[in-house]
Design a protein around this motif. Structure first.
Motif, PDB file in Angstrom:
ATOM      1  N   SER A 233       8.956  13.958   1.034  1.00  0.00           N
ATOM      2  CA  SER A 233      10.264  14.606   1.210  1.00  0.00           C
ATOM      3  C   SER A 233      11.032  13.934   2.338  1.00  0.00           C
ATOM      4  N   GLU A 234      10.274  13.433   3.335  1.00  0.00           N
ATOM      5  CA  GLU A 234      10.943  12.702   4.415  1.00  0.00           C
ATOM      6  C   GLU A 234      11.621  11.459   3.859  1.00  0.00           C
ATOM      7  N   ALA A 235      10.854  10.780   2.975  1.00  0.00           N
ATOM      8  CA  ALA A 235      11.410   9.572   2.364  1.00  0.00           C
ATOM      9  C   ALA A 235      12.648   9.921   1.543  1.00  0.00           C
ATOM     10  N   ARG A 236      12.539  11.111   0.841  1.00  0.00           N
ATOM     11  CA  ARG A 236      13.670  11.533   0.037  1.00  0.00           C
ATOM     12  C   ARG A 236      14.880  11.814   0.910  1.00  0.00           C
ATOM     13  N   VAL A 237      14.594  12.522   2.017  1.00  0.00           N
ATOM     14  CA  VAL A 237      15.690  12.847   2.938  1.00  0.00           C
ATOM     15  C   VAL A 237      16.297  11.562   3.497  1.00  0.00           C
ATOM     16  N   ALA A 238      15.387  10.624   3.857  1.00  0.00           N
ATOM     17  CA  ALA A 238      15.883   9.360   4.407  1.00  0.00           C
ATOM     18  C   ALA A 238      16.740   8.642   3.360  1.00  0.00           C
ATOM     19  N   HIS A 239      16.246   8.685   2.086  1.00  0.00           N
ATOM     20  CA  HIS A 239      17.009   8.038   1.019  1.00  0.00           C
ATOM     21  C   HIS A 239      18.359   8.730   0.861  1.00  0.00           C
TER      22      HIS A 239
END
Ligand code: C2E
Ligand code: CA
Ligand code: CA
Length: 731
Positions: free
Chosen positions: A286-292
């Motif tokens: 989800s962090e990666a998603r948020v970062a994306h």
């Protein structure tokens, strides 16, 4: 691992506790045994006193020795009743006078080793006898009580085996018989310390598997031991037994439980860890998603503004190190709002996605395409030269200019591009974007075809535009604007109408052309005021313009205002204008798309009595369907076709076609920008009856039109058109 370590810790601690408990138990057992052993010896030692403190014993052992009496009263009693293995009588000189070993009452020959072993205790008894003093005195001191027992006991090794030996002084109990000397006989009793002896002890003190061993015999593993010493302190035997182990027992009993708990703990910990790992995984995702999400646009998946700035930072760094210039292109879709209004959100989303796809085809592997806003895109073009930047911008415009197929149908969006070429590494990322954006805005304002390149002077232009905006606001408030009227005539030269055109005389700048201030008004929301001003003036002036028709320009931004129709109605009522004489000029841009509101608005305007003219016809997307669908009365052929009449045959063809089209649709048609006689003749040949242009008059004050109306009463031949000088100009 932690739970395993914890488990091991618990087990280790339990084992340590168990060990400690066992050691404490062992110590307790040892102490108990030690006490019990000496207690048993003391008990043994006291038993002979029943016969040693006895007047008869003094008489028969000491005063005069009677063997038979001794055997039956001493030997038989000690061996038979008390269970001693040995009974010896020593006379006053410590010489054995009687010895019974087992059943043998004449065993003096067997007791040499016993005598040697008993010597120390006999000596102790003798010393105590001395300390007691004469027996008569002692008995007196005791005042009718029997004398104190004098005895000594010790464990000793003899030829008969290990023995608990006791020496007891023979004393009178009532003093009826007294020894004739200060020394008396001594009784030695002995019990063999063997397994039987030990078993008694074991039963009494609950010892397990107690066994007796020589002091130097090998030890039984796991057994506890206690050394037995003789009177001189030499070890003479060792008692061994199986010690109680409460700790080990507790451990044995609790271990399965502990193990089960431990396994459960480990399983729990593993499940917990598994879940934890999954949760962490989810968190990372989800962090990666948020970062994306933070760096990308959700609709197109393209990098967003933040990512663009990052990328520009890198590009600037490369420019500094490798002297590689780059270009920033800002792209804006021209008719996005119209398409969105007409076809809805889904269609505009489809359009954005499709355009994003088309633009990405133009990008090289090192270029970055980003979506900045609603219908705004940007491209950072790596390794750009002015030519390459021009080529890319042209390609983008070409792609966006083509019809795009979306679910809702075919749409044309078109785009405007602003380009900034960056070859100075000291320019910040945000400044790069600002420059391209400025170039874009300038390109939009100039309304020229093609893209805009950033030039340093643009900043000044922008400042000037901002100043103009404020000046325009003021001019609108303080009556700084006026309206000029340009004549519209029939081919014969007869004036039949005018076009109202806004005029602004700036106190410092002088004449500011509408092509400059109308877009500024549109951008800044002043178009409402400007439009109302021109309409009011035209409506009022209509009263002094006889029955001339008056054309008024209405910008698309103005007509889209929600209260446009109601306000117009109010104005009509206020001025009492005859709406049938007013022609509202709109442009084709307004008609783009399947716009219900536009259709409604135009219908309402028609119902109010206004005529609708389509301005600049031929420059936009001149579509037959618009002419059929919308309630239009007139088309105005654009100036660009007129200026080429007579010189460019395709212009003649276009004009001919437009006139024929208008005829077929029963629409009026007028040509604007007519400057020469040739153009007028060509138009006449094409069948265009109504004309407007400098050839007949420039825009002029209402008074000048009134003058013209007076002159106009005399008919004018087509070939004797008034010279411009006579008609004058409003400029
Ligand atoms: P337009 O509606 O096409 O107006 C005609 C323009 O062509 C006017 O320029 C006029 O002065 C000019 N013109 C007329 N005859 C000739 C000719 O023979 N040769 C040449 N070269 N030019 C000719 P102007 O007044 O500068 O207006 C420019 C544009 O500004 C207008 O184009 C119109 O789009 C806009 N505009 C002017 N007044 C208003 C207004 O009151 N409201 C709105 N919304 N727009 C206005
Ligand atoms: Ca016009
Ligand atoms: Ca026009």
């Amino acid at each position: 691992m932690v739970s395993a370590a914890l488990g091991i810790g618990v087990i280790t601690a339990l084992m340590a506790f168990a060990n400690m408990a066992d050691r404490a138990a062992l110590q307790r057992e040892q102490q108990l045994l030690q006490k019990g052993f000496s207690g048993l010896l003391q008990e043994q030692a006291k038993r002979p006193s029943a016969v040693a403190l006895w007047d008869d014993a003094v008489k028969n052992l000491d005063v005069s020795f009677d063997h038979d009496w001794t055997e039956s009263n001493i030997g038989q009693y000690l061996a038979g009743v008390q269970g001693f293995e040995l009974a010896v009588v020593l006379d006053r000189e410590d010489q054995p006078v009687f010895a019974m070993v087992g059943d043998d009452p004449n065993a003096i020959a067997q007791i040499d080793s016993v005598l040697i072993a008993a010597a120390p205790i006999v000596e102790k008894v003798r010393k105590a006898e001395e300390r007691r003093g004469p027996i008569e005195d002692h008995l007196r001191e005791m005042a009718g009580q029997p004398p104190l027992v004098i005895y000594s006991t010790a464990v000793s090794k003899t030829d008969l085996g290990l023995m608990a030996l006791t020496a007891t002084l023979v004393q009178p109990d009532f003093g009826l018989t007294l020894p004739e000397t200060s020394r008396s006989a001594v009784l030695i009793s002995g019990e063999i310390i063997d397994q039987g002896f030990l078993s008694d002890l074991a039963v009494r003190y609950l010892l397990n598997e107690a066994t007796l061993h020589a002091p130097d015999a090998e030890r039984v593993p796991g057994h506890a031991a206690l050394l037995v010493h003789d009177s001189s302190g030499h070890p003479v035997a060792r008692i061994e037994w199986h010690p109680q182990s409460p700790g080990a027992d507790m451990l044995r009993m609790s271990m399965p439980l502990v193990l089960v708990a431990l396994v459960a703990l480990i399983i729990l910990a593993m499940r917990y860890q598994h879940r934890g790992r999954k949760a962490t995984q989810r968190l990372i995702e989800s962090e990666a998603r948020v970062a994306h999400l933070a760096y990308h646009d959700t609709l197109t998946g393209l990098p967003n503004h933040l990512r663009l700035l990052d990328h520009l930072g890198d590009a600037i760094e490369r420019l500094r190190n490798e002297r590689q210039p780059f270009a920033v292109h800002c792209i804006d879709l021209n008719r996005f709002n119209e398409i969105n209004d007409s076809f809805g959100q889904q269609a505009s989303d489809d359009l954005i996605r499709e355009v994003a796809r088309l633009f990405s085809l133009c990008c090289g592997p090192e270029d970055l395409l980003a979506r900045l806003g609603k219908d705004e895109f940007a491209i950072v073009q790596a390794g750009a030269t002015p030519d390459r930047a021009d080529a890319l911008a042209a390609r983008l415009m070409e792609l966006a200019g083509k019809p795009v197929e979306i679910a809702a149908g075919r749409v044309f969006s078109g785009c405007t591009v602003g380009v900034a070429l960056i070859d100075d590494p000291e320019v910040a990322a945000s400044e790069c974007v600002r420059r391209a954006d400025l170039a874009l805005n300038m390109a939009k304002i100039s309304r020229k075809c093609g893209h805009g390149m950033y030039e340093p002077g643009m900043d000044g232009d922008l400042r000037q535009r901002l100043e103009l905006r404020e000046d325009l606001r003021e001019a609108l408030a303080n009556g700084g604007l006026s309206v000029a009227y340009q004549p519209q005539v029939h081919q014969g030269g007869k004036l039949y109408g005018v076009e109202a055109l806004a005029r602004w005389h700036h106190p410092v700048r002088g004449h500011v052309p509408p092509s400059l201030f109308v877009p500024i008004a549109e951008e800044s929301g002043l178009i409402d005021q400007l439009g109302t001003f021109v309409l009011r003036r035209a409506f009022e002036d209509s009263k002094v313009l006889g029955n001339l028709r008056i054309a008024v320009n209405i910008s698309a931004a103005q007509i889209r205002l929600s209260d446009f129709v109601p306000e117009l109605k109010l104005l009509v009522e206020e001025t009492g204008v005859d709406t049938r004489r007013i022609e509202l000029e709109i442009t084709e841009g307004l008609l783009l798309g399947d716009d219900r509101t536009t259709e409604q608005t135009l219908g309402q305007l028609r119902d109010l009595g206004f005529r609708i003219a389509l301005d600049d016809f031929g420059t936009g997307y001149s579509s037959l369907s618009y002419l059929q669908r919308y309630p239009i009365d007139k088309i105005k052929i654009d100036r660009s076709f007129i200026s080429n009449l007579g010189t460019d045959s395709s212009a003649d063809a276009v004009v001919n076609a437009i006139v024929r089209l208008a005829r077929a649709l029963r629409l009026d048609v007028i040509a604007e920008g007519v400057e020469t006689e040739i153009q007028r003749v060509c138009l006449a040949a094409a069948g265009c009856d109504d004309i407007q242009g400098y050839l007949f008059g420039k825009p002029m004050p209402v008074l000048a039109i009134q003058d013209m109306m007076k002159d106009d009463n005399a008919p004018v031949a087509p070939d004797t058109v008034r010279p411009l000088a006579v008609l004058g100009s409003a400029r």
